[in-house]
Design an enzyme around this catalytic site. Structure first.
Site, PDB file in Angstrom:
ATOM      1  N   HIS A 388       0.779  -1.490   0.162  1.00 23.65           N
ATOM      2  CA  HIS A 388      -0.129  -0.087  -0.331  1.00 23.65           C
ATOM      3  C   HIS A 388       1.527   1.440  -0.028  1.00 23.65           C
ATOM      4  O   HIS A 388       0.445   1.658   0.046  1.00 23.65           O
ATOM      5  CB  HIS A 388      -0.778   0.037   1.409  1.00 23.65           C
ATOM      6  CG  HIS A 388      -1.951   1.017   0.841  1.00 23.65           C
ATOM      7  ND1 HIS A 388      -2.715   1.321  -0.080  1.00 23.65           N
ATOM      8  CD2 HIS A 388      -3.379   0.455   2.014  1.00 23.65           C
ATOM      9  CE1 HIS A 388      -3.451   1.921   0.184  1.00 23.65           C
ATOM     10  NE2 HIS A 388      -3.954   1.679   1.188  1.00 23.65           N
ATOM     11  N   ASP A 392      -2.293   2.253  -4.787  1.00 22.97           N
ATOM     12  CA  ASP A 392      -3.382   3.075  -4.247  1.00 22.97           C
ATOM     13  C   ASP A 392      -4.302   1.853  -3.850  1.00 22.97           C
ATOM     14  O   ASP A 392      -4.690   1.465  -4.973  1.00 22.97           O
ATOM     15  CB  ASP A 392      -3.646   4.004  -4.612  1.00 22.97           C
ATOM     16  CG  ASP A 392      -2.728   5.331  -3.854  1.00 22.97           C
ATOM     17  OD1 ASP A 392      -2.177   5.087  -3.006  1.00 22.97           O
ATOM     18  OD2 ASP A 392      -2.792   6.252  -5.111  1.00 22.97           O
TER      19      ASP A 392
END
Length: 417
Positions: A388, A392
Site C-alpha cells: 500500500h 493505492d
C-alpha cells in the site's frame, strides 16, 4: 592418490550451502560427473558431481552441515569399488559385540532389479518404521527412495487391516481376565529446517515487517476461458506440443492490466519508484522442499504457447531440483495458483522487492445473478495482495477489474483492449 571433491560455485552472492543428502557412500563406485551429494542453497538444490571416476573413499562432512564454496567435502580414490570399504582394526569392545542381522542399515538393499541405495537419513527412517525398502517406490531423483517415501509406506502399513491368524486353542481361564488399560504413545520429532525453508521464513517475515500489506478481492466467471480451452485444446496441443492451460490466460490478462496500472508492476527503490516497461512474471511452482518462483521473462511479449511451454518446463525441473539460481532471480510481479491444491480463498504475501502478487484459486460452480436471473457458473476468487506504500486501493481494484474483464472476454487479449 585421492582426488578432492569441492563445493562448486553456487551463483552470484551465494557463499555457502547445506549438505542435504549424500547420494553415494564410502566404498561406492562413481563415474566421472556422477552426482555424489546434493547441496541446499537459499532457493535451489545443487548436485555435486565427482570430478573423476573411482571410488568414494571418504566423506568429510555430514548431512546438515554448512559448507562454503570451495570447501573440500569428499575424496575419490582410484579404482572401482569391490564391495564394502575395508574395515578399520576392531577394538576389543567391538569384537565382544555379538553378531547382529545387518538389516536395512547396510549401504544398499537388493531387490529383484538390483541394489537399492539408501542415504543415511533414509536408512534411519527404515529402521525406525520397520519397513522393507525393496517394496517402496522411490519418488526422488532417478527413483531414489526419500524419507517421505518411507514414512508414507509406514503409514500405509499401519492402516492396512491385520491379516487373520488362525487362533490356537487356549486353556479356559480359572477366573475372568482383568482388562488392561493401554495408553497411546505420544511422540515428537525434531527436524532441522532446510536452508530453503529458513530463507522462505525470513523473506516472508521481512515482507510483513517492511511493506504495508493489503489484499483486495474479486471473482471471475471462468466460462469463456473454459469454453476456449475446450474448443481449441486438441488443435493447440497438436501444433505446439503442450496443453492449453489456465496460466497463459492469466499471464496475458495481467500483462494487459499492468499497462493500465503500471504501479502494480513497479517497485520501491530507496526514495524512488522504479517502473518497468516489461513484465517478468514470477510463477510459484511446487518443489520437494517448498515453493520456488522461477521467472517467465518478458511474458508480455510471449505467445500463449511460449508461456505454457516455459511454465511446464519450470514445473518439471523444479520437481527434479534442476532450476538454476539465475532462473529464480528478478521478477516484477508474481502469480500464485493455490487452486491446484484446492484453495478457495487466500491472502498471498508479496515477493520483495516486488509490490504485488495475484492469487488464483479453485474453480467451483456457484449461483450468480446475470441479467436478473440466477444461473450456475464456474467461478474463481482472485486475490491481489499489494504494498500500500506504492499502490493505492483504487489502482489495486482497477487492476483486478481489468484482469476480470480480460478473462471473461478473452477477445480483449487479442485486440489489446
Amino acid at each position: 592418490m585421492a582426488t578432492e571433491v569441492t563445493v562448486p560455485t553456487l551463483g552470484e552472492s551465494i557463499t555457502e550451502a547445506t549438505v542435504g543428502e549424500w547420494l553415494k557412500q564410502p566404498g561406492d563406485a562413481v563415474a566421472q560427473d556422477e552426482p555424489i551429494a546434493s547441496l541446499e542453497t537459499d532457493k535451489v538444490s545443487v548436485e555435486v558431481p565427482s570430478p573423476v571416476a573411482g571410488t568414494l573413499s571418504e566423506q568429510l562432512v555430514a548431512e546438515g552441515d554448512t559448507v562454503e564454496v570451495g570447501a573440500v567435502i569428499a575424496k575419490i580414490g582410484e579404482g572401482a569399488a569391490t564391495g564394502e570399504p575395508a574395515a578399520a582394526s576392531a577394538t576389543p569392545e567391538e569384537v565382544a559385540q555379538p553378531a547382529q542381522d545387518p538389516g536395512p542399515e547396510a549401504e544398499g538393499i537388493s531387490d529383484e532389479s538390483g541394489p537399492v541405495t539408501l542415504s543415511p537419513a533414509v536408512r534411519r527412517a527404515v529402521l525406525e518404521h520397520g519397513v522393507d525398502p525393496s517394496k517402496i517406490t522411490g519418488t526422488g531423483k532417478d527413483g531414489r527412495i526419500t524419507k517421505d517415501d518411507v514414512i508414507a509406506a509406514a503409514k500405509a502399513k499401519d492402516s492396512a487391516p491385520a491379516a487373520k491368524a488362525t487362533p490356537s486353542p487356549a486353556p479356559a481361564p480359572s477366573k475372568p481376565a482383568a482388562k488392561v488399560a493401554t495408553t497411546g504413545e505420544r511422540k515428537e520429532e525434531r527436524v532441522k529446517m532446510s536452508r530453503m525453508r529458513q530463507t522462505i521464513a525470513k523473506r516472508l517475515k521481512d515482507a510483513q515487517n517492511t511493506a504495508a500489506l493489503l489484499t483486495t478481492f474479486n471473482d471471475v466467471d471462468m466460462s469463456a476461458v473454459m469454453e476456449a480451452r475446450a474448443k481449441y485444446k486438441d488443435v493447440f496441443a497438436k501444433k505446439h506440443g503442450i496443453r492449453l492451460g489456465f496460466m497463459s490466460f492469466f499471464v496475458k490478462a495481467c500483462a494487459l492490466a499492468a499497462k493500465d496500472v503500471p504501479a502494480v508492476n513497479a517497485r520501491i527503490g530507496g526514495d524512488e519508484i522504479v517502473y518497468h516497461d516489461y513484465l517478468d512474471v514470477s510463477v510459484a511452482v511446487s518443489a520437494p522442499k517448498g515453493l520456488v518462483v522461477p521467472v517467465v521473462r518478458s511474458a508480455d511479449a510471449m505467445s500463449f504457447a511460449e508461456i505454457e511451454l516455459t511454465i511446464a518446463d519450470f514445473g518439471k525441473r523444479a520437481k527434479e531440483g534442476q532450476l538454476s539460481m539465475e532462473e529464480m532471480q528478478g521478477g516484477t510481479f508474481t502469480i500464485s495458483n493455490g487452486g491446484i491444491f484446492g484453495s478457495l480463498l487466500s491472502t498471498p504475501i508479496i515477493n520483495p522487492p516486488q509490490s504485488a502478487v495475484l492469487g488464483m484459486h479453485r474453480i467451483e460452480e456457484r449461483p450468480v445473478a446475470i441479467d436478473g436471473e440466477v444461473v450456475i457458473r464456474p467461478m474463481m476468487y482472485l486475490a491481489l495482495s499489494y504494498d500500500h506504500r506504492l499502490i493505492d486501493g483504487r489502482e489495486a481494484v482497477t487492476f483486478l477489474v481489468r484482469v476480470k474483464e480480460a478473462l471473461e472476454d478473452p477477445m480483449r487479449l487479442l485486440i489489446d483492449l
